[in-house]
Write an enzyme that holds these catalytic residues in place. Structure first.
Site: not given
Length: 295
Positions: A146, A149, A223
């Site tokens: 995360e 990201h 991803e």
């Protein structure tokens, strides 16, 4: 009711901001006596397309917290929360971003997400189920994914892509709608009829489906990059182990409890993995595991 309220508030905000922007830019009507003014039409579509994408981005933290009932950790109340805060701080420093808000949302589904318009003022959250069932190395890898990201600027990038896609869906749908309406209303005077609105609506659905395939492709590529970032910030072995645990949870078919709008920013694609590969926001977990193993 909460999700409906958030949806309505977001759309009202889009309409207000877009209307003000169009007035400031002096964009006039795009349907004129001699046909479509393509310049005005493109400006109209771009304003609504990008405003919609960026209003959603700027409200993403608020909507995510409310939609998932995420509790932000202001002051750690136990050893798990203390460890989670320290782990995220370590990962954020390693990734070169500001310390994000850290939260836990009450779901037994194994998932986590990151959101926010600013890489130095983001939000990362993990489900209670993932925190309880995964090992600490696996949780660290998930949080590293995360943080990846956020560090990669994925939220802003996807919003830009969505804005471009929204613009051209609206633009070409209205051109096609005008063409259909002109054919149906041959010799009936200026302006447009009901056929324009019906045809435009139909073409927006058709073009929107095609555009969703483009956005989904970018989401899947993102991803893989976040998995690679997770492997770099934590370790490849921990990242692979976390994905394997996610696969086991997915196969157990635990009930999904995260809003659809947040799934694109989660580590687990949830039920979207049952859709066709072209429309999925996440690649199959087997493909993600294989990509890491081969890296």
């Amino acid at each position: 009711m909460l999700r409906i309220g958030l949806f309505l508030l977001t759309n009202i905000a889009v309409l207000i901001v877009a209307s003000i922007t169009l007035n400031l830019l002096g964009v006039g009507r795009f349907v004129e006596a001699n046909g479509l003014n393509l310049g005005n039409l493109l400006a109209f579509c771009a304003v609504f397309g990008f405003v919609g994408a960026f209003v959603s981005l700027f409200l993403s933290k608020t909507m995510a917290k409310m939609g998932t009932r995420t509790q932000i950790i202001e002051q750690p109340r136990n050893a798990d929360e203390q460890w989670l805060m320290q782990t995220v701080a370590e990962l954020a420093e390693k990734a070169g971003i500001g310390m994000p808000q850290v939260g836990i949302f009450p779901s037994q589904e194994a998932n986590a997400f990151a959101t926010g318009w600013n890489r130095n003022d983001a939000l990362v959250a993990v489900s209670l189920g993932l925190l309880q069932r995964f090992s600490r190395d696996e949780v660290k890898a998930v949080m590293a994914h995360e943080i990846g990201h956020v560090a990669n600027g994925d939220m802003v990038t996807l919003s830009l892509i969505q804005g471009v896609v929204n613009t051209f869906v609206m633009f070409f749908a209205r051109i096609a709608g005008y063409a259909v309406d002109s054919f149906l209303r041959r010799g009936e005077g200026e302006g447009v009829g009901i056929g324009f609105y019906i045809a435009t609506f139909v073409f927006e659905i058709i073009f929107g489906i095609a555009a969703s395939i483009v956005v989904a492709w970018f989401s899947r590529m993102r991803e893989y990059r976040a998995d690679a970032a997770g492997a770099s910030l934590a370790s490849k072995e921990s990242m692979i182990s976390a994905l394997q645990r996610l696969k086991l949870d997915h196969e157990a078919q635990l009930q999904t409890q995260m809003p659809d709008s947040i799934y694109a920013f989660g580590i687990n694609g949830g039920f979207k993995q049952h859709l066709t590969s072209l429309m999925a926001s996440h690649p199959p977990l087997d493909d993600r595991i294989r990509a890491l193993q081969n890296s």
